[in-house]
Motif scaffolding. Sequence first.
Motif, PDB file in Angstrom:
ATOM      1  N   ASP A   1    -113.086  64.796 -81.006  1.00 31.35           N
ATOM      2  CA  ASP A   1    -112.764  64.176 -79.692  1.00 31.35           C
ATOM      3  C   ASP A   1    -111.632  63.394 -79.464  1.00 31.35           C
ATOM      4  OD1 ASP A   1    -113.720  63.255 -76.895  1.00 31.35           O
ATOM      5  OD2 ASP A   1    -114.197  61.283 -77.901  1.00 31.35           O
TER       6      ASP A   1
ATOM      7  N   ASP B   1    -110.470  61.032 -76.262  1.00 34.35           N
ATOM      8  CA  ASP B   1    -110.543  59.811 -75.565  1.00 34.35           C
ATOM      9  C   ASP B   1    -111.792  58.780 -76.322  1.00 34.35           C
ATOM     10  OD1 ASP B   1    -108.868  60.558 -73.883  1.00 34.35           O
ATOM     11  OD2 ASP B   1    -110.210  60.991 -72.243  1.00 34.35           O
ATOM     12  N   ASP B   2    -111.363  57.648 -76.471  1.00 32.55           N
ATOM     13  CA  ASP B   2    -112.326  56.504 -77.197  1.00 32.55           C
ATOM     14  C   ASP B   2    -112.764  56.951 -78.522  1.00 32.55           C
ATOM     15  OD1 ASP B   2    -112.499  54.916 -74.811  1.00 32.55           O
ATOM     16  OD2 ASP B   2    -113.833  56.245 -73.769  1.00 32.55           O
ATOM     17  N   THR B   3    -112.156  57.906 -78.896  1.00 32.47           N
ATOM     18  CA  THR B   3    -112.345  58.464 -80.411  1.00 32.47           C
ATOM     19  C   THR B   3    -110.986  57.927 -81.329  1.00 32.47           C
ATOM     20  OG1 THR B   3    -113.907  59.837 -80.192  1.00 32.47           O
ATOM     21  CG2 THR B   3    -112.864  60.049 -82.006  1.00 32.47           C
TER      22      THR B   3
ATOM     23  N   ASP C   1    -117.115  59.957 -79.952  1.00 30.46           N
ATOM     24  CA  ASP C   1    -117.775  58.542 -79.721  1.00 30.46           C
ATOM     25  C   ASP C   1    -119.124  58.747 -78.799  1.00 30.46           C
ATOM     26  OD1 ASP C   1    -115.714  59.272 -77.439  1.00 30.46           O
ATOM     27  OD2 ASP C   1    -116.656  57.914 -76.654  1.00 30.46           O
TER      28      ASP C   1
ATOM     29  N   ASP D   1    -120.264  64.635 -77.266  1.00 31.45           N
ATOM     30  CA  ASP D   1    -120.127  64.849 -78.740  1.00 31.45           C
ATOM     31  C   ASP D   1    -121.256  65.270 -79.660  1.00 31.45           C
ATOM     32  OD1 ASP D   1    -117.335  64.575 -78.128  1.00 31.45           O
ATOM     33  OD2 ASP D   1    -117.628  62.555 -77.902  1.00 31.45           O
TER      34      ASP D   1
END
Length: 239
Positions: free
Chosen positions: A17, A19-21, A189, A194
């Motif tokens: 992933d 974004d935010d990962t 995340d 996910d």
Amino acid sequence: MIYFYRLIQKFRALTFDLDDTLYDNKPIISRTEKKLINFLNHSNKKLLNFKHKNYKFYRKQLLIKYPKIYYNINFWRKQSILLSITSFGINYKLAVIITKKAMKLVNLWRNQIYIESDIHRILELLSKKWPLIAITNGDANIYKCKISQYFSCIFRSGIDGPPKPYKKMYDLAAKKLKLPPKEILHVGDCLETDVFGAINYGMQSCWLNTHNTKLLSSINARTIPHFEISKLKYLKKFI
Ligand SMILES: [Mg+2]
């Protein structure tokens, strides 16, 4: 820290992933939207009092009317700008021109992403051992954020299929890798898109939990991952 929940089998590739990962996405989007509103305020005098809530209102209305519009975040954003500025008395032809300019800038601002050096390091190490594929529901551009060298391919929601947790993009990744799903580890995340998405497709799943969320009390937990890490650097253990 690593917590194991399921028996891990040998994997031969990883999907990631974005974004935010690999970076904190919320401040990037919030900064982008602030700049967008500022740009719109200065693009026409009728838009001088245009506010973020006006943009958000039409964004929500579009989602109610077209529930699948979120599949393509860029298209949704573009239509939200267009609709919200026409509601401020901008004629359609001019609104199209302003929206086009705004989207070009949004694309630029949205991809001003700083990737920490330890993230570069771990991606480099992992990519030397396994092929990596990016699977995102967002619109970050791996070329513009200078991480494309680690990935053999990227699949994006709305372009390559419906968003995670739908199976389509996971399936495209497995086909590209020519591997059975169980030999692929997906890292991300989000417990729904996910973890649930990857496991539902048959992949192994690593949950990146940077906010110390309690797995079993999380409302987003639809299934448990194979293991949980608090930082990506713990993936080194598997190299
Ligand atoms: Mg994410």
